[in-house]
Design a protein around this motif. Structure first.
Motif, PDB file in Angstrom:
ATOM      1  N   UNK A 131       0.824  -1.202   0.000  1.00  0.00           N
ATOM      2  CA  UNK A 131       0.000   0.000   0.000  1.00  0.00           C
ATOM      3  C   UNK A 131       0.859   1.253   0.000  1.00  0.00           C
ATOM      4  N   UNK A 132       1.908   1.247   0.843  1.00  0.00           N
ATOM      5  CA  UNK A 132       2.800   2.394   0.893  1.00  0.00           C
ATOM      6  C   UNK A 132       3.557   2.601  -0.396  1.00  0.00           C
ATOM      7  N   UNK A 133       4.021   1.506  -0.999  1.00  0.00           N
ATOM      8  CA  UNK A 133       4.775   1.647  -2.238  1.00  0.00           C
ATOM      9  C   UNK A 133       3.903   2.081  -3.408  1.00  0.00           C
ATOM     10  N   UNK A 134       2.653   1.610  -3.413  1.00  0.00           N
ATOM     11  CA  UNK A 134       1.718   2.118  -4.421  1.00  0.00           C
ATOM     12  C   UNK A 134       1.495   3.606  -4.234  1.00  0.00           C
ATOM     13  N   UNK A 135       1.331   4.010  -2.976  1.00  0.00           N
ATOM     14  CA  UNK A 135       1.169   5.433  -2.691  1.00  0.00           C
ATOM     15  C   UNK A 135       2.372   6.234  -3.142  1.00  0.00           C
ATOM     16  N   UNK A 253       6.036   2.130  -9.228  1.00  0.00           N
ATOM     17  CA  UNK A 253       5.029   1.081  -9.351  1.00  0.00           C
ATOM     18  C   UNK A 253       5.693  -0.296  -9.340  1.00  0.00           C
ATOM     19  N   UNK A 254       6.873  -0.404  -9.962  1.00  0.00           N
ATOM     20  CA  UNK A 254       7.613  -1.672  -9.925  1.00  0.00           C
ATOM     21  C   UNK A 254       8.052  -1.996  -8.507  1.00  0.00           C
ATOM     22  N   UNK A 255       8.437  -0.979  -7.748  1.00  0.00           N
ATOM     23  CA  UNK A 255       8.788  -1.172  -6.338  1.00  0.00           C
ATOM     24  C   UNK A 255       7.586  -1.725  -5.578  1.00  0.00           C
ATOM     25  N   UNK A 305      13.672  -2.099  -9.315  1.00  0.00           N
ATOM     26  CA  UNK A 305      12.605  -1.881  -8.341  1.00  0.00           C
ATOM     27  C   UNK A 305      11.952  -3.172  -7.894  1.00  0.00           C
ATOM     28  N   UNK A 306      11.684  -4.071  -8.856  1.00  0.00           N
ATOM     29  CA  UNK A 306      11.044  -5.348  -8.524  1.00  0.00           C
ATOM     30  C   UNK A 306      11.900  -6.180  -7.574  1.00  0.00           C
ATOM     31  N   UNK A 307      13.200  -6.276  -7.872  1.00  0.00           N
ATOM     32  CA  UNK A 307      14.078  -7.127  -7.068  1.00  0.00           C
ATOM     33  C   UNK A 307      14.370  -6.494  -5.711  1.00  0.00           C
ATOM     34  N   UNK A 308      14.741  -5.225  -5.714  1.00  0.00           N
ATOM     35  CA  UNK A 308      15.192  -4.576  -4.485  1.00  0.00           C
ATOM     36  C   UNK A 308      14.068  -4.407  -3.475  1.00  0.00           C
ATOM     37  N   UNK A 309      12.841  -4.233  -3.959  1.00  0.00           N
ATOM     38  CA  UNK A 309      11.717  -3.951  -3.062  1.00  0.00           C
ATOM     39  C   UNK A 309      11.333  -5.131  -2.199  1.00  0.00           C
ATOM     40  N   UNK A 310      11.669  -6.340  -2.627  1.00  0.00           N
ATOM     41  CA  UNK A 310      11.225  -7.518  -1.887  1.00  0.00           C
ATOM     42  C   UNK A 310      11.944  -7.675  -0.546  1.00  0.00           C
TER      43      UNK A 310
END
Length: 395
Positions: A131-135, A253-255, A305-310
């Motif tokens: 939710x925070x990352x979408x925001x 958004x990728x994050x 963003x996809x990899x680091x955010x996890x």
């Protein structure tokens, strides 16, 4: 409750991310240097980082269900001041007020997510974080389509988001109060669980330090993208402000999408492996990014963003398992440290960009994920999901 707290996180981080999204507008309107832009981020993040552990420690001892509403009130006042700020010092004060709001929101909302998890702590933390990352990804869109065409005063319209969040958080506060009232003394409170069996305090301390180093690597690098990605694209590829802001939205958004992966994968296979793969696994892409053309740069930023955010959800839950019974304090420490590193990174990288140029900054930051090798020294921590299902109120 998980949906409500995730939605509140979306609203909170939308208004928080609006600040870096409008940096090009503020830089032009107030004739700011990169160092002054970095100082704004440092103020926002440092205010949040210093206060979050204090808030978490206090609420571990004295649950305060409606503190979330008060925190969002600070963000509301900060937005209104940002909309009418006549000078750079006023911008700094507005950033500080929004930082205070964030310092209350994150440790307490993380506690609510854990309470509502049903024992699947990684999944709950990921849902909360997404939710925070979408925001955070929506902030640049507001900057591009609302603030940039209409000017600084239009920021006041964004205060409506903070008002909606206050209404939702009031309802969440009522649920939180009821859950605390029905929890028995043996299943609540800071000391209900012992430390990880067979692990000394020194080992726990070193593990926390390693996690801190990984947070430093992740958020120092992200600070370069969050605060200066628009400037990088405009400087290197000569794109428009709106195009750069849209590309920033795509990255964020990728994050958000990557965040949802870390928690459930960590629940199933182990959080240590998620942490290891997320930080170190992004290194090849960060090394290539500074040399990519305009076509590949947004694609590489999405992969990064996809990899680091996890990593973050896995790190927070892993730390909560290292120090059980201190959910608020641990959440506050790690959210606060993350915010602090992001703020410090923005300030340091802004000063460096003034001296050597923004493109050189991206080439230097590409090596930060190497710190991910430290994840190899983290101990294996047993999951407590089954036990948590028996002890979390209402599950």
């Amino acid at each position: 409750m998980l949906a409500a707290i995730s939605f509140s996180h979306l609203l909170n981080d939308t208004v928080q991310s609006l600040v870096p999204a409008i940096y090009p507008l503020l830089k032009s309107a107030f004739a700011l240097t990169f160092a002054q832009v970095g100082l704004m981020t440092l103020t926002l993040q440092l205010t949040a980082s210093l206060l979050q552990p204090v808030v978490g420690l206090y609420t571990d001892r004295r649950p305060t269900p409606y503190s979330l509403v008060i925190g969002m009130g600070f963000s509301l006042v900060g937005l209104l001041l940002l909309a009418g700020a006549p000078t750079f010092p006023a911008l700094i004060v507005a950033a500080a007020l929004m930082g205070i709001g964030s310092s209350v929101f994150h440790p307490e909302s993380s506690r609510v997510a854990r309470m509502a998890s049903g024992g699947r702590h990684g999944l709950a933390q990921s849902l909360f974080q997404v939710g925070g990352n979408l925001g955070s990804s929506f902030g640049p869109l507001l900057g591009a389509f609302l603030v940039a065409p209409r000017g600084q005063s239009s920021i006041a319209w964004c205060s409506l988001l903070a008002l909606v969040a206050m209404i939702v958080l009031w309802r969440i506060g009522g649920w939180y109060r009821d859950q605390h009232a029905t929890a028995s003394p043996t299943t609540s409170g800071p000391g209900r669980q012992a430390a990880e069996p067979g692990m000394s305090s020194r080992r726990v301390g070193w593990s926390i330090a390693i996690l801190g180093a990984l947070i430093f690597s992740k958020y120092f690098y992200l600070a370069g993208l969050n605060s200066y990605y628009t400037f990088y694209l405009m400087t290197r590829f000569h794109v428009s402000v709106r195009t750069a802001q849209i590309d920033l939205f795509v990255f964020l958004a990728a994050v958000a999408a990557g965040t949802i992966l870390g928690g459930p994968v960590g629940d199933r296979f182990g959080r240590k492996y998620v942490i290891w793969g997320s930080i170190l696994g992004v290194l090849p892409f960060t090394l290539v990014l500074p040399y990519a053309n305009l076509f590949w740069t947004p694609i590489l930023s999405v992969v990064i963003g996809l990899i680091l955010a996890s990593a973050f959800s896995a790190i927070v839950v892993y730390a909560q398992e290292l120090v059980p019974g201190r959910v608020g304090m641990i959440s506050g420490v790690f959210f606060g440290f993350a915010f602090g590193m992001a703020g410090l990174g923005a300030a340091v990288l802004g000063e460096l960009a003034d001296r050597v140029g923004i493109e050189s900054v991206y080439r230097l930051c590409a090596f930060l994920p190497l710190i991910g090798v430290l994840a190899a020294f983290l101990p294996d921590v047993k999951h407590r999901d089954t036990e948590a299902r028996r002890t979390v109120p209402g599950t």
